[in-house]
Design an enzyme around this catalytic site. Structure first.
Site, PDB file in Angstrom:
ATOM      1  N   ARG A  65      38.989  35.754  48.941  1.00 52.54           N
ATOM      2  CA  ARG A  65      38.694  36.877  48.730  1.00 52.54           C
ATOM      3  C   ARG A  65      38.415  37.201  50.074  1.00 52.54           C
ATOM      4  O   ARG A  65      38.571  38.153  50.553  1.00 52.54           O
ATOM      5  CB  ARG A  65      37.485  37.281  47.448  1.00 52.54           C
ATOM      6  N   ASP A  85      36.409  33.452  39.768  1.00 53.37           N
ATOM      7  CA  ASP A  85      34.531  34.019  39.368  1.00 53.37           C
ATOM      8  C   ASP A  85      35.561  35.716  38.753  1.00 53.37           C
ATOM      9  O   ASP A  85      36.412  36.135  37.931  1.00 53.37           O
ATOM     10  CB  ASP A  85      35.081  34.926  41.172  1.00 53.37           C
ATOM     11  N   ARG A  99      37.041  27.303  38.791  1.00 54.06           N
ATOM     12  CA  ARG A  99      36.012  27.972  38.739  1.00 54.06           C
ATOM     13  C   ARG A  99      36.582  29.237  38.858  1.00 54.06           C
ATOM     14  O   ARG A  99      36.007  29.621  40.337  1.00 54.06           O
ATOM     15  CB  ARG A  99      34.933  28.281  38.663  1.00 54.06           C
TER      16      ARG A  99
END
Length: 263
Positions: free
Chosen positions: A196, A51, A49
């Site tokens: 990140r 973002d 998934r």
């Protein structure tokens, strides 16, 4: 029959991969177009998934459908690309065993984070621009601590919904590229927000505001508040999803596809 679909997308205008109410997502657009082309309700499931704002140069999704006898896979792929918006592209589609799962059968994944050190109007929204070059040697010294089996609690979102935060990292490092840098990290799995947050904290090291030793302490302390802020979404790409040959035989993968099997 179950199929694997290999695709890429520019995530700029999407609120991530996963279907969500009242917002635009990649999965939503893919399911809509698959259902249109195959003339039946189709629901896909992705290997991961991404973002909001994150891109993919190689995403894999599986779906189940009964293809009409008059529709071959090459024609279905052609019609799917005609139906998809221009910021989503399908590379290949092929049948897989019924038990093959885009997410749980994946053997490894690679993410890449792109940093521009030279202004480039064509990379806006697709890379992070820095007006000063970071200390690459220091960042790579810090990134070396990521290798192996590690608990990434310190680099995970608080509400990640994970059962555990242990990931096995096979590769992590910064590499020079024309006009900038790319950080590449390959692992068996990733927890939510991990890449990140890792990149943001490594860039803090690169700016001289932290040291490789302090980065190691943050990783080992497993305290989320110690990590720096997350790097912006626009520089991040899901770049490779790998499966073992018993899940997806090599002969099923068309030449030129950014696809790798095994470790």
């Amino acid at each position: 029959m179950r199929y694997f679909l290999h695709l890429a997308y520019d995530g700029t205008r999407y609120h991530g991969w996963q279907v969500q109410p009242n917002t635009l997502t990649v999965q939503q657009e893919l399911d809509r177009c698959l259902s249109q082309v195959l003339r039946q309700p189709v629901y896909s499931l992705g290997s991961g998934r991404t973002d909001t704002g994150v891109h993919a140069s190689h995403q894999v999704a599986h779906f189940e459908a009964d293809l009409p006898e008059t529709l071959d896979l090459d024609t279905a792929l052609y019609r799917l690309n005609r139906a998809l918006p221009p910021d989503i592209a399908a590379y290949a589609v092929h049948p897989v065993p019924d038990q093959a799962h885009a997410r749980f059968s994946a053997d490894a994944r690679t993410y890449e984070y792109y940093v521009r050190l030279v202004p480039d109007p064509f990379s806006v929204g697709r890379a992070l621009y820095l007006d000063r070059a970071p200390d690459v040697a220091a960042m790579n010294e810090a990134a070396a601590f990521l290798l192996g089996s590690r608990d990434f609690t310190a680099f995970s979102k608080v509400k990640g919904g994970e059962n555990h935060y242990v990931c096995v990292v096979y590769e992590a490092g910064w590499h020079a590229m024309p006009g900038g840098l790319v950080f590449r990290i390959r692992a068996n799995r990733f927890v939510r927000g991990m890449v990140r947050l890792v990149v943001g904290t490594l860039l803090t090291v690169g700016r001289g505001k932290s040291s490789p030793a302090q980065f190691k302490q943050i990783l080992y302390a497993q305290n989320r508040v110690d990590a720096s802020g997350a790097a912006p979404a626009q520089g991040l790409y899901l770049s490779r999803v790998e499966y073992m040959p018993d899940v997806v035989p090599v002969e099923l993968v068309p030449p030129g596809l950014p696809y790798f099997v095994g470790r």
